[in-house]
Motif scaffolding. Structure first.
Motif, PDB file in Angstrom:
ATOM      1  N   ARG A 169       0.908  -1.873   0.297  1.00 19.71           N
ATOM      2  CA  ARG A 169      -0.211   0.150   0.137  1.00 19.71           C
ATOM      3  C   ARG A 169       0.561   1.465  -0.164  1.00 19.71           C
ATOM      4  N   GLY A 170       0.874   2.358  -1.503  1.00 20.17           N
ATOM      5  CA  GLY A 170       1.003   3.630  -0.678  1.00 20.17           C
ATOM      6  C   GLY A 170       0.030   4.864  -0.550  1.00 20.17           C
ATOM      7  N   ASN A 171       1.335   5.668  -0.074  1.00 22.67           N
ATOM      8  CA  ASN A 171       0.061   6.754   0.263  1.00 22.67           C
ATOM      9  C   ASN A 171       0.587   8.155   0.390  1.00 22.67           C
ATOM     10  N   VAL A 172      -0.014   9.604  -0.438  1.00 17.84           N
ATOM     11  CA  VAL A 172       1.034  10.311  -0.402  1.00 17.84           C
ATOM     12  C   VAL A 172      -0.582  11.438   0.828  1.00 17.84           C
ATOM     13  N   ASN A 173      -0.078  12.195   1.418  1.00 19.50           N
ATOM     14  CA  ASN A 173      -0.603  13.334   1.956  1.00 19.50           C
ATOM     15  C   ASN A 173      -0.268  14.668   1.766  1.00 19.50           C
ATOM     16  N   PHE A 174      -1.456  16.039   1.394  1.00 25.72           N
ATOM     17  CA  PHE A 174      -0.979  16.878   0.939  1.00 25.72           C
ATOM     18  C   PHE A 174      -1.537  17.635   2.337  1.00 25.72           C
ATOM     19  N   PRO A 175      -0.437  18.818   2.903  1.00 32.37           N
ATOM     20  CA  PRO A 175      -1.068  19.956   3.849  1.00 32.37           C
ATOM     21  C   PRO A 175      -1.781  20.405   2.892  1.00 32.37           C
ATOM     22  N   VAL A 176      -2.974  20.943   3.010  1.00 35.16           N
ATOM     23  CA  VAL A 176      -3.407  22.128   2.260  1.00 35.16           C
ATOM     24  C   VAL A 176      -3.848  22.900   3.631  1.00 35.16           C
ATOM     25  N   THR A 177      -3.740  24.501   3.050  1.00 36.81           N
ATOM     26  CA  THR A 177      -3.853  25.989   3.752  1.00 36.81           C
ATOM     27  C   THR A 177      -5.156  26.721   2.970  1.00 36.81           C
ATOM     28  N   ILE A 178      -6.408  26.505   3.523  1.00 39.05           N
ATOM     29  CA  ILE A 178      -7.087  27.590   2.852  1.00 39.05           C
ATOM     30  C   ILE A 178      -7.626  29.031   3.777  1.00 39.05           C
ATOM     31  N   ALA A 179      -7.611  30.036   2.511  1.00 40.88           N
ATOM     32  CA  ALA A 179      -7.565  31.166   4.196  1.00 40.88           C
ATOM     33  C   ALA A 179      -7.189  31.090   4.867  1.00 40.88           C
ATOM     34  N   GLY A 180      -5.653  30.489   5.081  1.00 38.76           N
ATOM     35  CA  GLY A 180      -5.099  30.224   6.706  1.00 38.76           C
ATOM     36  C   GLY A 180      -5.535  29.322   7.355  1.00 38.76           C
ATOM     37  N   ARG A 181      -6.583  28.450   7.260  1.00 35.53           N
ATOM     38  CA  ARG A 181      -6.932  27.398   7.781  1.00 35.53           C
ATOM     39  C   ARG A 181      -6.405  26.223   7.122  1.00 35.53           C
ATOM     40  N   SER A 182      -6.446  25.027   8.458  1.00 37.30           N
ATOM     41  CA  SER A 182      -4.984  23.962   7.555  1.00 37.30           C
ATOM     42  C   SER A 182      -6.613  22.586   7.102  1.00 37.30           C
ATOM     43  N   GLY A 183      -5.686  21.820   6.705  1.00 41.12           N
ATOM     44  CA  GLY A 183      -6.538  20.380   5.619  1.00 41.12           C
ATOM     45  C   GLY A 183      -5.685  19.483   4.845  1.00 41.12           C
ATOM     46  N   HIS A 184      -5.860  18.637   4.602  1.00 36.31           N
ATOM     47  CA  HIS A 184      -4.944  18.036   4.170  1.00 36.31           C
ATOM     48  C   HIS A 184      -6.218  17.313   2.519  1.00 36.31           C
ATOM     49  N   GLN A 185      -5.055  16.519   1.529  1.00 41.60           N
ATOM     50  CA  GLN A 185      -5.809  16.375   0.789  1.00 41.60           C
ATOM     51  C   GLN A 185      -5.410  14.589   0.513  1.00 41.60           C
ATOM     52  N   GLY A 186      -5.344  13.747  -0.024  1.00 44.50           N
ATOM     53  CA  GLY A 186      -5.035  12.835   0.257  1.00 44.50           C
ATOM     54  C   GLY A 186      -5.229  11.421  -0.422  1.00 44.50           C
ATOM     55  N   PHE A 187      -4.351  10.713  -0.921  1.00 46.60           N
ATOM     56  CA  PHE A 187      -4.506   9.463  -1.515  1.00 46.60           C
ATOM     57  C   PHE A 187      -4.091   7.727  -1.559  1.00 46.60           C
ATOM     58  N   ALA A 188      -4.278   6.922  -1.655  1.00 47.91           N
ATOM     59  CA  ALA A 188      -4.231   5.627  -1.032  1.00 47.91           C
ATOM     60  C   ALA A 188      -4.366   4.294  -2.234  1.00 47.91           C
ATOM     61  N   ALA A 189      -3.231   3.813  -2.786  1.00 49.41           N
ATOM     62  CA  ALA A 189      -3.902   2.655  -3.183  1.00 49.41           C
ATOM     63  C   ALA A 189      -3.090   1.058  -2.489  1.00 49.41           C
ATOM     64  N   SER A 190      -4.053   0.310  -2.883  1.00 48.60           N
ATOM     65  CA  SER A 190      -3.301  -0.877  -2.097  1.00 48.60           C
ATOM     66  C   SER A 190      -3.794  -2.242  -3.284  1.00 48.60           C
ATOM     67  N   TYR A 191      -2.448  -3.182  -3.366  1.00 53.68           N
ATOM     68  CA  TYR A 191      -2.418  -4.163  -4.110  1.00 53.68           C
ATOM     69  C   TYR A 191      -2.874  -5.579  -3.373  1.00 53.68           C
ATOM     70  N   SER A 192      -3.071  -6.720  -3.393  1.00 52.28           N
ATOM     71  CA  SER A 192      -2.900  -7.679  -2.601  1.00 52.28           C
ATOM     72  C   SER A 192      -2.827  -8.715  -3.668  1.00 52.28           C
ATOM     73  N   ASN A 193      -2.307  -9.804  -4.041  1.00 49.03           N
ATOM     74  CA  ASN A 193      -2.235 -10.441  -4.359  1.00 49.03           C
ATOM     75  C   ASN A 193      -2.684 -12.266  -3.797  1.00 49.03           C
ATOM     76  N   LYS A 194      -2.675 -11.905  -2.256  1.00 53.65           N
ATOM     77  CA  LYS A 194      -3.974 -13.534  -1.876  1.00 53.65           C
ATOM     78  C   LYS A 194      -5.067 -13.383  -2.697  1.00 53.65           C
ATOM     79  N   GLU A 195      -5.199 -14.670  -3.395  1.00 51.39           N
ATOM     80  CA  GLU A 195      -6.334 -15.570  -3.598  1.00 51.39           C
ATOM     81  C   GLU A 195      -7.943 -15.326  -2.688  1.00 51.39           C
ATOM     82  N   GLY A 196      -9.330 -14.524  -3.177  1.00 47.94           N
ATOM     83  CA  GLY A 196     -10.064 -15.243  -2.515  1.00 47.94           C
ATOM     84  C   GLY A 196     -10.894 -16.074  -3.801  1.00 47.94           C
ATOM     85  N   THR A 197     -12.491 -15.865  -3.346  1.00 54.91           N
ATOM     86  CA  THR A 197     -13.424 -16.299  -4.003  1.00 54.91           C
ATOM     87  C   THR A 197     -13.529 -15.573  -5.424  1.00 54.91           C
ATOM     88  N   ASP A 198     -13.762 -16.423  -5.936  1.00 49.07           N
ATOM     89  CA  ASP A 198     -14.174 -15.741  -6.975  1.00 49.07           C
ATOM     90  C   ASP A 198     -16.111 -15.535  -6.946  1.00 49.07           C
TER      91      ASP A 198
END
Length: 438
Positions: free
Chosen positions: A259-288
């Protein structure tokens, strides 16, 4: 062996409570001390300057100076007791209220202060659930009480060492965690909707958002790199859940998840926040899931198919709309997340939630926090096709308010209105929660 360790840690919790209460009740004229292997801990040498029992952060205070001494020597103990009285007031099934609770102890050891190298730490989280929960009532699929869902509520599954991992920092910007890691704890720091199911929302969609690729407790490694522009993360872990397991029994036998992720600090009108993306991949088998239709049609017996390779990607945000200049943590803002998977073998196709939350804003109630949110969890279309008369997407609203009686005691109220995935009638849950920090 694991059960013995849990019992020892719970015994430590009981002893810390006892030491704390003794410190509260002890007369202030004397200045006693505690001997630990030849070293003496000065006790309560500045009691006149200590905050009163209604103002301090923990009910049992500084344990006569022992708590400060332990922290100076690299050991931090955080005992806590959370109690719930929650019931379903409308919906299919039992409408009774249930009492349950979670006793937990978080231990963090700065191993550099104990003679090892700089930046090395050990974190252990011991949890014990008791009583009963209303999870699963009314046909709900997503737990309406996260704290009582993990590690469990019945028999031997009710206690666990949910985290046992080593941490290593490299300078001020790089950190690595390795071992068994409680993802509920990891999500606890999310603004407005984190909190372990204890300090904020109760429902698991908000407290530990489902993805189908991240179990509630994992065994693996987490790397975090913080820069001025963004914080980057990389996780590699066993795809199997290690709830009530050590993680050391045949790790990665069924594959791996990255799993990889990136999180950006975002400031709008002097007020703090965050925006981010994450993606995960698994090769574990499961029921079709496409083959489930076939197994329900004669002739029998039949076997379901197997499918590997699953992924999940999401976008998250939080943004303050108002922040106090005197206390930046006091204010309110918006939060939300949208995630989507391949839908087979992952049973969850997509999930979204959003809401508003905040702290303070009511005069003389600067420590209170509150929130309101809506969520929608959509199951795999292949899964719904196989159980079309049984399963539907689940969605709901949750509203909570936490009243801070003292810094160490919080009384919370919660209301959830849910269109359940496994029943036709709307389910309504209400409850009260107390959190006591010792």
């Amino acid at each position: 062996m694991r059960r013995k360790i849990i019992k020892v840690l719970l015994a430590v919790a009981v002893m810390t409570f006892a030491v704390g209460f003794s410190a509260v009740a002890a007369p202030q004229e004397a200045a006693p001390s505690i001997s630990t292997g030849g070293e003496t801990i000065p006790v309560n040498t500045a009691s006149a300057q200590s905050p009163g029992w209604l103002e301090r952060d923990a009910l049992t205070g500084d344990w006569g100076g022992a708590r400060t001494w332990l922290k100076e020597h690299g050991i931090t103990l955080k005992p806590r007791l959370t109690q719930f009285n929650q019931g379903m007031t409308s919906g299919d099934g039992d409408l009774d209220f249930e009492y349950g609770g979670k006793s937990d102890l978080l231990i963090n050891a700065d191993l550099s202060k104990l003679g090892l190298w700089n930046g090395l730490s050990l974190t252990v989280h011991a949890e014990y659930n008791y009583g009963h929960s209303v999870n699963g009532r009314g046909g709900t699929v997503i737990p309406v009480n996260t704290a009582l869902q993990f590690p469990g509520i019945k028999g031997a599954d009710r206690s666990d060492l949910s985290s046992v991992y080593f941490g290593q920092t490299f300078g001020d910007s790089v950190s690595l965690m390795l071992g068994k890691i409680n993802i509920v704890d990891v999500c606890a720091s999310k603004p407005f909707h984190g909190g372990d199911g204890i300090d904020s929302f109760w429902n698991a969609t908000f407290a530990v958002p489902p993805s189908g690729t991240v179990p509630p407790y994992i065994f693996g490694a987490m790397l975090s790199v913080r820069t001025e522009a963004a914080t980057f993360g990389l996780w590699v872990y066993d795809p199997n859940s290690v709830v009530n397991k050590s993680g050391l029994d045949k790790p990665f036998a069924d594959g791996f998840t990255i799993r990889g992720n990136v999180n950006f600090p975002v400031t709008i009108a002097g007020r703090s926040g965050h925006q981010g993306f994450a993606a995960s991949y698994s090769n574990k088998e499961g029921t079709d899931l496409e083959t489930l239709d076939d197994i329900l049609i004669p002739p029998w017996p039949k076997t379901v198919g197997v499918k590997s390779d699953r992924y999940y990607i999401n976008y998250t945000f939080d943004q303050y709309l108002y922040q106090s200049k005197e206390n930046p943590r006091e204010g309110f803002g918006l939060f939300g997340q949208f995630g989507i998977s391949e839908g087979n073998p992952n049973k969850l196709y997509w999930s979204a939630f959003g809401g508003v939350g905040g702290t303070g804003l009511i005069p003389c109630r600067s420590r209170d926090n509150w929130g309101a949110g809506y969520y929608y969890d959509a199951w795999s279309s292949d899964l719904k096709d196989s159980f079309e008369s049984i399963l539907r997407d689940e969605q709901g609203w949750e509203f909570f308010y936490n009243f801070s009686v003292t810094p160490w005691l919080v009384l919370g109220a919660d209301l959830q209105v849910i269109r359940p995935g496994l029943a036709k009638n709307t389910a309504i849950f209400s409850g009260l929660r107390t959190v006591t920090r010792f």
